[in-house]
Scaffold this motif. Structure first.
Motif, PDB file in Angstrom:
ATOM      1  N   ASP A   1       0.826  -1.208   0.000  1.00 37.99           N
ATOM      2  CA  ASP A   1       0.000   0.000   0.000  1.00 37.99           C
ATOM      3  C   ASP A   1       0.860   1.257   0.000  1.00 37.99           C
ATOM      4  OD1 ASP A   1      -2.246  -1.582  -0.036  1.00 37.99           O
ATOM      5  OD2 ASP A   1      -2.598  -1.449   2.131  1.00 37.99           O
ATOM      6  N   ARG A   2       1.963   1.227   0.726  1.00 32.90           N
ATOM      7  CA  ARG A   2       2.863   2.379   0.716  1.00 32.90           C
ATOM      8  C   ARG A   2       3.500   2.565  -0.664  1.00 32.90           C
ATOM      9  NH1 ARG A   2       3.923   0.626   6.096  1.00 32.90           N
ATOM     10  NH2 ARG A   2       5.687  -0.677   5.443  1.00 32.90           N
ATOM     11  N   LYS A   3       3.895   1.456  -1.297  1.00 30.50           N
ATOM     12  CA  LYS A   3       4.474   1.537  -2.644  1.00 30.50           C
ATOM     13  C   LYS A   3       3.468   2.108  -3.633  1.00 30.50           C
ATOM     14  CE  LYS A   3       8.555  -0.574  -2.057  1.00 30.50           C
ATOM     15  NZ  LYS A   3       9.862  -0.016  -2.463  1.00 30.50           N
ATOM     16  N   LYS A   4       2.228   1.694  -3.522  1.00 27.79           N
ATOM     17  CA  LYS A   4       1.184   2.205  -4.421  1.00 27.79           C
ATOM     18  C   LYS A   4       1.001   3.703  -4.231  1.00 27.79           C
ATOM     19  CE  LYS A   4      -2.078  -0.636  -3.131  1.00 27.79           C
ATOM     20  NZ  LYS A   4      -3.393  -1.307  -3.042  1.00 27.79           N
ATOM     21  N   ALA A   5       0.961   4.116  -2.969  1.00 25.57           N
ATOM     22  CA  ALA A   5       0.769   5.543  -2.684  1.00 25.57           C
ATOM     23  C   ALA A   5       1.928   6.370  -3.243  1.00 25.57           C
ATOM     24  CB  ALA A   5       0.635   5.754  -1.179  1.00 25.57           C
ATOM     25  N   GLU A   6       3.149   5.849  -3.089  1.00 27.70           N
ATOM     26  CA  GLU A   6       4.320   6.574  -3.606  1.00 27.70           C
ATOM     27  C   GLU A   6       4.293   6.666  -5.123  1.00 27.70           C
ATOM     28  OE1 GLU A   6       7.565   4.322  -2.085  1.00 27.70           O
ATOM     29  OE2 GLU A   6       7.274   4.980   0.001  1.00 27.70           O
ATOM     30  N   ALA A   7       3.817   5.614  -5.773  1.00 26.25           N
ATOM     31  CA  ALA A   7       3.787   5.584  -7.232  1.00 26.25           C
ATOM     32  C   ALA A   7       2.534   6.221  -7.813  1.00 26.25           C
ATOM     33  CB  ALA A   7       3.893   4.140  -7.716  1.00 26.25           C
ATOM     34  N   GLY A   8       1.556   6.481  -6.952  1.00 29.75           N
ATOM     35  CA  GLY A   8       0.307   7.080  -7.421  1.00 29.75           C
ATOM     36  C   GLY A   8      -0.540   6.136  -8.249  1.00 29.75           C
ATOM     37  N   VAL A   9      -0.516   4.837  -7.895  1.00 31.82           N
ATOM     38  CA  VAL A   9      -1.303   3.840  -8.624  1.00 31.82           C
ATOM     39  C   VAL A   9      -2.261   3.145  -7.666  1.00 31.82           C
ATOM     40  CG1 VAL A   9       0.523   3.480 -10.326  1.00 31.82           C
ATOM     41  CG2 VAL A   9       0.438   2.027  -8.290  1.00 31.82           C
ATOM     42  N   ASP A  10      -3.266   2.488  -8.236  1.00 30.70           N
ATOM     43  CA  ASP A  10      -4.285   1.837  -7.420  1.00 30.70           C
ATOM     44  C   ASP A  10      -3.996   0.368  -7.138  1.00 30.70           C
ATOM     45  OD1 ASP A  10      -5.822   4.161  -7.280  1.00 30.70           O
ATOM     46  OD2 ASP A  10      -6.850   3.687  -9.167  1.00 30.70           O
ATOM     47  N   GLU A  11      -3.173  -0.269  -7.980  1.00 33.19           N
ATOM     48  CA  GLU A  11      -2.925  -1.703  -7.834  1.00 33.19           C
ATOM     49  C   GLU A  11      -1.436  -1.983  -7.732  1.00 33.19           C
ATOM     50  OE1 GLU A  11      -5.146  -4.141  -7.597  1.00 33.19           O
ATOM     51  OE2 GLU A  11      -6.926  -2.884  -7.887  1.00 33.19           O
TER      52      GLU A  11
ATOM     53  N   HIS B   1       1.814  -4.277  -8.331  1.00 34.77           N
ATOM     54  CA  HIS B   1       2.195  -5.250  -9.352  1.00 34.77           C
ATOM     55  C   HIS B   1       3.631  -5.715  -9.087  1.00 34.77           C
ATOM     56  CE1 HIS B   1       4.607  -2.160 -11.422  1.00 34.77           C
ATOM     57  NE2 HIS B   1       3.579  -1.341 -11.226  1.00 34.77           N
ATOM     58  N   ALA B   2       4.028  -6.744  -9.801  1.00 33.98           N
ATOM     59  CA  ALA B   2       5.303  -7.399  -9.527  1.00 33.98           C
ATOM     60  C   ALA B   2       6.501  -6.512  -9.794  1.00 33.98           C
ATOM     61  CB  ALA B   2       5.415  -8.670 -10.362  1.00 33.98           C
ATOM     62  N   GLY B   3       6.320  -5.429 -10.538  1.00 39.00           N
ATOM     63  CA  GLY B   3       7.410  -4.508 -10.780  1.00 39.00           C
ATOM     64  C   GLY B   3       7.766  -3.645  -9.576  1.00 39.00           C
ATOM     65  N   MET B   4       6.930  -3.695  -8.553  1.00 34.04           N
ATOM     66  CA  MET B   4       7.178  -2.937  -7.323  1.00 34.04           C
ATOM     67  C   MET B   4       7.798  -3.877  -6.299  1.00 34.04           C
ATOM     68  SD  MET B   4       3.605  -0.836  -6.952  1.00 34.04           S
ATOM     69  CE  MET B   4       3.129   0.409  -8.162  1.00 34.04           C
ATOM     70  N   SER B   5       9.047  -3.649  -5.952  1.00 35.35           N
ATOM     71  CA  SER B   5       9.736  -4.535  -5.015  1.00 35.35           C
ATOM     72  C   SER B   5       9.264  -4.293  -3.597  1.00 35.35           C
ATOM     73  CB  SER B   5      11.250  -4.334  -5.108  1.00 35.35           C
ATOM     74  OG  SER B   5      11.585  -3.022  -4.732  1.00 35.35           O
ATOM     75  N   LEU B   6       9.378  -5.351  -2.795  1.00 34.25           N
ATOM     76  CA  LEU B   6       9.069  -5.253  -1.372  1.00 34.25           C
ATOM     77  C   LEU B   6      10.340  -5.492  -0.590  1.00 34.25           C
ATOM     78  CD1 LEU B   6       5.766  -7.334  -1.148  1.00 34.25           C
ATOM     79  CD2 LEU B   6       5.997  -4.856  -1.109  1.00 34.25           C
ATOM     80  N   GLU B   7      10.528  -4.739   0.496  1.00 34.04           N
ATOM     81  CA  GLU B   7      11.737  -4.889   1.312  1.00 34.04           C
ATOM     82  C   GLU B   7      11.651  -6.164   2.156  1.00 34.04           C
ATOM     83  OE1 GLU B   7      12.006  -1.368   3.617  1.00 34.04           O
ATOM     84  OE2 GLU B   7      12.225  -0.045   1.880  1.00 34.04           O
TER      85      GLU B   7
END
Length: 273
Positions: free
Chosen positions: A255-265, A267-273
């Motif tokens: 959810d934090r990654k989505k908010a930073e990227a300004g997207v609603d979903e 996806h696998a291109g967003m890495s998780l720590e």
């Protein structure tokens, strides 16, 4: 429309006895109230906030992420009540945590089954929507559960779940005095041949309601019985609870990654720590 006359209290929900602020955004949903005693010790901290009928609730944190758990009792009717009332007090993500019977021979007792979607062989979801509406788990929840199981080193399978309203006849087991429901002797084989992974009693209703309301849901269950091999062993309750708890933490990162990227979903291109 019946209006508000069916709700005797505008603030505290009638069955779960919860109000806004009592639960986190994400709630784990075991069936048995006693499973809270196996789930909450895995967290950083927790407080029990309600216990009414089969609905026992605790709220705390896991690796710093707010998290709650509410037991639902057995079956989709009571699980749907919990879902409805938890959504009313602010919950947005729901993860069923339970036990199941596996249908494929390669699934051992103690393994996890992560639900991708569910066969709606329970009747509760039929009260909400037409019978061909799919019971699909949130791809974010499925991804988080897989990532959690991988990080924790737990054996897991991902597949389709069948949710039944009956533990006995509806799951192909004999009833009292050897009673057999029509078609019960063929049920397990038909599901196995259709590549259904497991049987339990709540996932289909939970996923259906989540999709109707635009919320997130999924399920992870420990295999207690393998209906193909005949093995039975009550292991893995804590494994499923640990996986679901970590998944909630990973979902918060998503959810934090989505908010930073300004997207609603996510996806696998967003890495998780």
């Amino acid at each position: 429309m019946p209006g508000d006359s069916e709700d005797p209290n505008d603030e505290v929900q009638y069955h779960v006895e919860l109000a806004a602020g009592d639960v986190a955004d994400a709630v784990l949903l075991p069936g048995n109230p006693e499973r809270l005693d196996k789930i909450t010790p895995l967290w950083d901290d927790h407080d029990e906030v309600a216990y009414h009928r089969e609905y026992r609730t605790a709220t705390g944190t896991y690796e710093g992420t707010p998290i709650s758990v509410t037991s639902t009792g057995i079956g989709s009717p009571s699980a749907a009540i919990a879902f409805e009332e938890l959504a009313r007090v602010g919950a947005e993500t729901f993860i069923r945590v339970g036990s199941c019977g596996a249908l494929q021979a390669n699934m051992d007792p103690g393994d996890l089954v992560i639900t991708r979607g569910a066969v709606r062989q329970e009747g509760t979801s039929d009260e909400y929507v037409r019978e061909d509406y799919p019971a699909v788990a949130s791809h974010e929840v499925v991804s988080a559960l897989i990532a959690a199981a991988e990080r924790l080193g737990h054996d897991y399978h991902v597949g389709l779940t069948m949710s039944s309203d009956s533990f006995y006849a509806g799951q192909g087991r004999p009833g009292f005095d050897g009673f057999e429901a029509a078609g019960s002797d063929e049920l397990v084989e038909e599901l196995k041949n259709a590549n259904v992974a497991n049987i339990e009693m709540e996932a289909a209703a939970i996923c259906t309601l989540a999709n109707i309301y635009g919320l997130r849901a999924g399920a992870v269950c420990s295999v207690f019985a393998n209906r193909e091999t005949g093995e039975f062993l009550t292991e893995g309750e804590s494994t499923a609870a640990e996986t679901a708890s970590l998944a909630v933490h990973l979902l918060a990162q998503m959810d934090r990654k989505k908010a930073e990227a300004g997207v609603d979903e996510w996806h696998a291109g967003m890495s998780l720590e």
